[in-house]
Design a protein around this motif. Sequence first.
Motif, mmCIF file in Angstrom:
data_model
loop_
_atom_site.group_PDB
_atom_site.id
_atom_site.type_symbol
_atom_site.label_atom_id
_atom_site.label_comp_id
_atom_site.label_asym_id
_atom_site.label_seq_id
_atom_site.Cartn_x
_atom_site.Cartn_y
_atom_site.Cartn_z
ATOM 1 N N SER A 1 50.194 40.974 24.578
ATOM 2 C CA SER A 1 50.800 39.840 23.887
ATOM 3 C C SER A 1 52.170 39.546 24.484
ATOM 4 C CB SER A 1 50.944 40.124 22.395
ATOM 5 O OG SER A 1 51.930 41.115 22.190
ATOM 6 N N VAL A 2 52.738 38.457 24.023
ATOM 7 C CA VAL A 2 54.082 38.049 24.422
ATOM 8 C C VAL A 2 54.767 37.455 23.200
ATOM 9 C CG1 VAL A 2 53.346 35.765 25.188
ATOM 10 C CG2 VAL A 2 55.401 36.789 26.163
ATOM 11 N N SER A 3 56.084 37.594 23.126
ATOM 12 C CA SER A 3 56.771 37.077 21.946
ATOM 13 C C SER A 3 57.416 35.712 22.174
ATOM 14 C CB SER A 3 57.816 38.083 21.458
ATOM 15 O OG SER A 3 58.741 38.359 22.482
ATOM 16 N N SER A 4 57.708 35.369 23.421
ATOM 17 C CA SER A 4 58.274 34.049 23.696
ATOM 18 C C SER A 4 58.020 33.691 25.156
ATOM 19 C CB SER A 4 59.773 34.025 23.398
ATOM 20 O OG SER A 4 60.489 34.679 24.423
ATOM 21 N N PRO A 5 58.109 32.405 25.502
ATOM 22 C CA PRO A 5 57.850 31.985 26.892
ATOM 23 C C PRO A 5 58.807 32.606 27.908
ATOM 24 C CG PRO A 5 57.835 30.091 25.425
ATOM 25 C CD PRO A 5 58.309 31.265 24.618
ATOM 26 N N GLU A 6 59.989 32.996 27.468
ATOM 27 C CA GLU A 6 60.983 33.553 28.390
ATOM 28 C C GLU A 6 60.795 35.045 28.653
ATOM 29 O OE1 GLU A 6 62.132 31.997 25.356
ATOM 30 O OE2 GLU A 6 61.889 30.096 26.419
ATOM 31 N N GLU A 7 60.039 35.725 27.807
ATOM 32 C CA GLU A 7 59.905 37.172 27.930
ATOM 33 C C GLU A 7 58.643 37.560 28.683
ATOM 34 O OE1 GLU A 7 60.869 39.599 24.513
ATOM 35 O OE2 GLU A 7 61.509 37.778 23.472
ATOM 36 N N LYS A 8 58.679 38.782 29.207
ATOM 37 C CA LYS A 8 57.491 39.302 29.880
ATOM 38 C C LYS A 8 56.444 39.698 28.850
ATOM 39 C CE LYS A 8 59.460 40.867 34.176
ATOM 40 N NZ LYS A 8 59.427 41.898 35.188
ATOM 41 N N CYS A 9 55.191 39.718 29.293
ATOM 42 C CA CYS A 9 54.060 40.130 28.462
ATOM 43 C C CYS A 9 53.795 41.611 28.703
ATOM 44 C CB CYS A 9 52.797 39.371 28.865
ATOM 45 S SG CYS A 9 52.959 37.614 29.043
ATOM 46 N N LEU A 10 53.401 42.321 27.683
ATOM 47 C CA LEU A 10 52.961 43.700 27.851
ATOM 48 C C LEU A 10 51.449 43.711 27.697
ATOM 49 C CD1 LEU A 10 53.524 46.729 28.205
ATOM 50 C CD2 LEU A 10 53.677 46.886 25.716
ATOM 51 N N PHE A 11 50.756 44.151 28.755
ATOM 52 C CA PHE A 11 49.303 44.276 28.710
ATOM 53 C C PHE A 11 48.934 45.734 28.908
ATOM 54 C CE2 PHE A 11 49.245 39.771 28.967
ATOM 55 C CZ PHE A 11 48.014 39.387 28.468
ATOM 56 N N VAL A 12 47.965 46.184 28.138
ATOM 57 C CA VAL A 12 47.490 47.563 28.185
ATOM 58 C C VAL A 12 46.047 47.536 28.672
ATOM 59 C CG1 VAL A 12 47.072 49.673 26.865
ATOM 60 C CG2 VAL A 12 48.998 48.159 26.253
ATOM 61 N N PHE A 13 45.791 48.250 29.771
ATOM 62 C CA PHE A 13 44.465 48.318 30.381
ATOM 63 C C PHE A 13 43.935 49.740 30.275
ATOM 64 C CE2 PHE A 13 46.765 44.980 32.554
ATOM 65 C CZ PHE A 13 45.835 43.954 32.668
ATOM 66 N N CYS A 14 42.681 49.869 29.883
ATOM 67 C CA CYS A 14 42.018 51.172 29.899
ATOM 68 C C CYS A 14 40.979 51.134 31.019
ATOM 69 C CB CYS A 14 41.358 51.476 28.563
ATOM 70 S SG CYS A 14 40.544 53.093 28.565
ATOM 71 N N PRO A 15 41.349 51.618 32.200
ATOM 72 C CA PRO A 15 40.413 51.601 33.331
ATOM 73 C C PRO A 15 39.516 52.825 33.324
ATOM 74 C CG PRO A 15 42.534 52.425 34.049
ATOM 75 C CD PRO A 15 42.670 52.101 32.585
ATOM 76 N N GLU A 16 38.359 52.690 33.971
ATOM 77 C CA GLU A 16 37.457 53.844 34.086
ATOM 78 C C GLU A 16 38.068 54.935 34.960
ATOM 79 O OE1 GLU A 16 33.530 52.699 35.276
ATOM 80 O OE2 GLU A 16 33.080 51.877 33.302
ATOM 81 N N ASP A 17 38.823 54.543 35.998
ATOM 82 C CA ASP A 17 39.424 55.518 36.911
ATOM 83 C C ASP A 17 40.941 55.435 36.802
ATOM 84 O OD1 ASP A 17 40.386 57.020 39.065
ATOM 85 O OD2 ASP A 17 38.740 56.424 40.387
ATOM 86 N N ILE A 18 41.513 56.214 35.898
ATOM 87 C CA ILE A 18 42.952 56.166 35.644
ATOM 88 C C ILE A 18 43.752 56.648 36.855
ATOM 89 C CG2 ILE A 18 43.094 58.430 34.541
ATOM 90 C CD1 ILE A 18 45.107 55.351 33.445
ATOM 91 N N GLN A 19 43.217 57.630 37.587
ATOM 92 C CA GLN A 19 43.952 58.155 38.747
ATOM 93 C C GLN A 19 44.111 57.087 39.824
ATOM 94 O OE1 GLN A 19 45.501 60.992 38.524
ATOM 95 N NE2 GLN A 19 44.562 61.348 36.539
ATOM 96 N N LEU A 20 43.029 56.417 40.166
ATOM 97 C CA LEU A 20 43.089 55.371 41.172
ATOM 98 C C LEU A 20 43.957 54.204 40.675
ATOM 99 C CD1 LEU A 20 42.276 54.142 43.859
ATOM 100 C CD2 LEU A 20 40.119 53.413 42.816
ATOM 101 N N ALA A 21 43.785 53.819 39.428
ATOM 102 C CA ALA A 21 44.578 52.724 38.876
ATOM 103 C C ALA A 21 46.062 53.054 38.902
ATOM 104 C CB ALA A 21 44.128 52.404 37.465
ATOM 105 N N SER A 22 46.412 54.279 38.580
ATOM 106 C CA SER A 22 47.834 54.656 38.561
ATOM 107 C C SER A 22 48.429 54.610 39.969
ATOM 108 C CB SER A 22 48.034 56.037 37.933
ATOM 109 O OG SER A 22 47.439 57.045 38.712
ATOM 110 N N ARG A 23 47.632 54.952 40.978
ATOM 111 C CA ARG A 23 48.134 54.858 42.361
ATOM 112 C C ARG A 23 48.344 53.403 42.763
ATOM 113 N NH1 ARG A 23 44.312 59.009 43.265
ATOM 114 N NH2 ARG A 23 42.905 57.559 44.310
#
Length: 160
Positions: free
Chosen positions: A134-156
């Motif tokens: 979500s985002v709180s206003s047009p000026e702010e960044k959005c926080l997105f949370v992803f649950c990937p199948e391969d957390i190790q590869l995604a983190s790299r």
Amino acid sequence: MVRTEISLFLKNVPGELGRLSTLFADAGINIDAITIQDASAYVQALFQARGKSLKRIASSASYNSMRKDSSEFALIRLLTDKTEEAVQLLEKHDYLFDTVEVIAVKLENRPGELARITNRFGEAGININYVYGSVSSPEEKCLFVFCPEDIQLASRIFAE
């Protein structure tokens, strides 16, 4: 950035989320991100997945019982600023919960940012199990949370 998400079931009745959030507030724990769905939808998704694989892991009667019981609960996924303290608090108060590593990304609030990030997952061959943000206003960044199948590869990938 890799973060630890807490998933828990709450009774699907008025006041339960208020009690949980008050518990965190009283302990000085901030909720950075949260998503809530009724657990019956979650169980129905499990049924659909089972149907696609054609693998039954319980009897028909058990599935019907789970479906009925699950409508009484909500599945909550959240990130807090103090994960270890939150986990200890949940344990102390006998909540049923689990933790999983996820990728939390702050995105610019403009068209195409979600596409850019999700395409990076796709190009690396990483399936995304679920996402919320979500985002709180047009000026702010959005926080997105992803649950990937391969957390190790995604983190790299997202460490770059």
